[in-house]
Design an enzyme around this catalytic site. Sequence first.
Site, PDB file in Angstrom:
ATOM      1  N   HIS A  37      55.469  79.828  51.157  1.00  0.00           N
ATOM      2  CA  HIS A  37      55.381  78.662  52.042  1.00  0.00           C
ATOM      3  C   HIS A  37      56.768  78.071  52.263  1.00  0.00           C
ATOM      4  O   HIS A  37      57.718  78.400  51.547  1.00  0.00           O
ATOM      5  CB  HIS A  37      54.458  77.594  51.427  1.00  0.00           C
ATOM      6  CG  HIS A  37      55.003  77.047  50.139  1.00  0.00           C
ATOM      7  ND1 HIS A  37      54.736  77.616  48.915  1.00  0.00           N
ATOM      8  CD2 HIS A  37      55.819  75.994  49.891  1.00  0.00           C
ATOM      9  CE1 HIS A  37      55.352  76.937  47.967  1.00  0.00           C
ATOM     10  NE2 HIS A  37      56.032  75.952  48.528  1.00  0.00           N
ATOM     11  N   HIS A 122      63.341  76.810  53.160  1.00  0.00           N
ATOM     12  CA  HIS A 122      63.382  78.197  52.708  1.00  0.00           C
ATOM     13  C   HIS A 122      61.993  78.606  52.242  1.00  0.00           C
ATOM     14  O   HIS A 122      61.118  77.766  52.082  1.00  0.00           O
ATOM     15  CB  HIS A 122      64.392  78.359  51.559  1.00  0.00           C
ATOM     16  CG  HIS A 122      63.988  77.616  50.332  1.00  0.00           C
ATOM     17  ND1 HIS A 122      64.204  76.259  50.172  1.00  0.00           N
ATOM     18  CD2 HIS A 122      63.334  78.020  49.215  1.00  0.00           C
ATOM     19  CE1 HIS A 122      63.723  75.872  49.004  1.00  0.00           C
ATOM     20  NE2 HIS A 122      63.178  76.920  48.410  1.00  0.00           N
TER      21      HIS A 122
END
EC number: 3.1.4.58
Length: 179
Positions: A37, A122
């Site tokens: 995620h 990220h």
Amino acid sequence: MLRLFTAIPIPEDVAETLARRQSGLPGARWRPLDALHVTLAFYGEASERTADDLASELTRAEGGGAFEITLNGVGAFGDAHRSHTLWAGLERSERLNVLAGRCRSAGERAGVPPEKREYRPHVTLAYLKPQANPDRIGAWITGHNLLKSPPIRVDRFGLYSSVLTGDGSVYTLEREYLL
């Protein structure tokens, strides 16, 4: 107490592409596909009442319409001799930054102190054991740094709880918010 964060899940097809890169590095604890995620805001430990307040405040971050993000490149957090996390980066997205800011503001309104670290979007690919070889880490990054995903449509985000286990964190979607 609940350990909470907001995030954008990675679609299965993109997660499978990332999973094909999750090998070839001794000392890496690769994250499972369902754990991949993009974190928007990390809130940490919160009481049930604070969690309810946060869930309510996050409705103010809804709306604004769907947008796209693109994964681009890989890297590591830590220093040259002691990296601790491998990640896939994202191309700069003002809409993503605005959404992350709205999620942080929702946390502040709910009484959750903001995280001190600068927001760096990220996808965590692996956590590295301290004995992981820096040369091997560098070689892995060099070998995978041309990563680029097709555009990922973002039309929702979620409030997740996290439970730490010996095999890493296990995430549960508590509530979903539409854009």
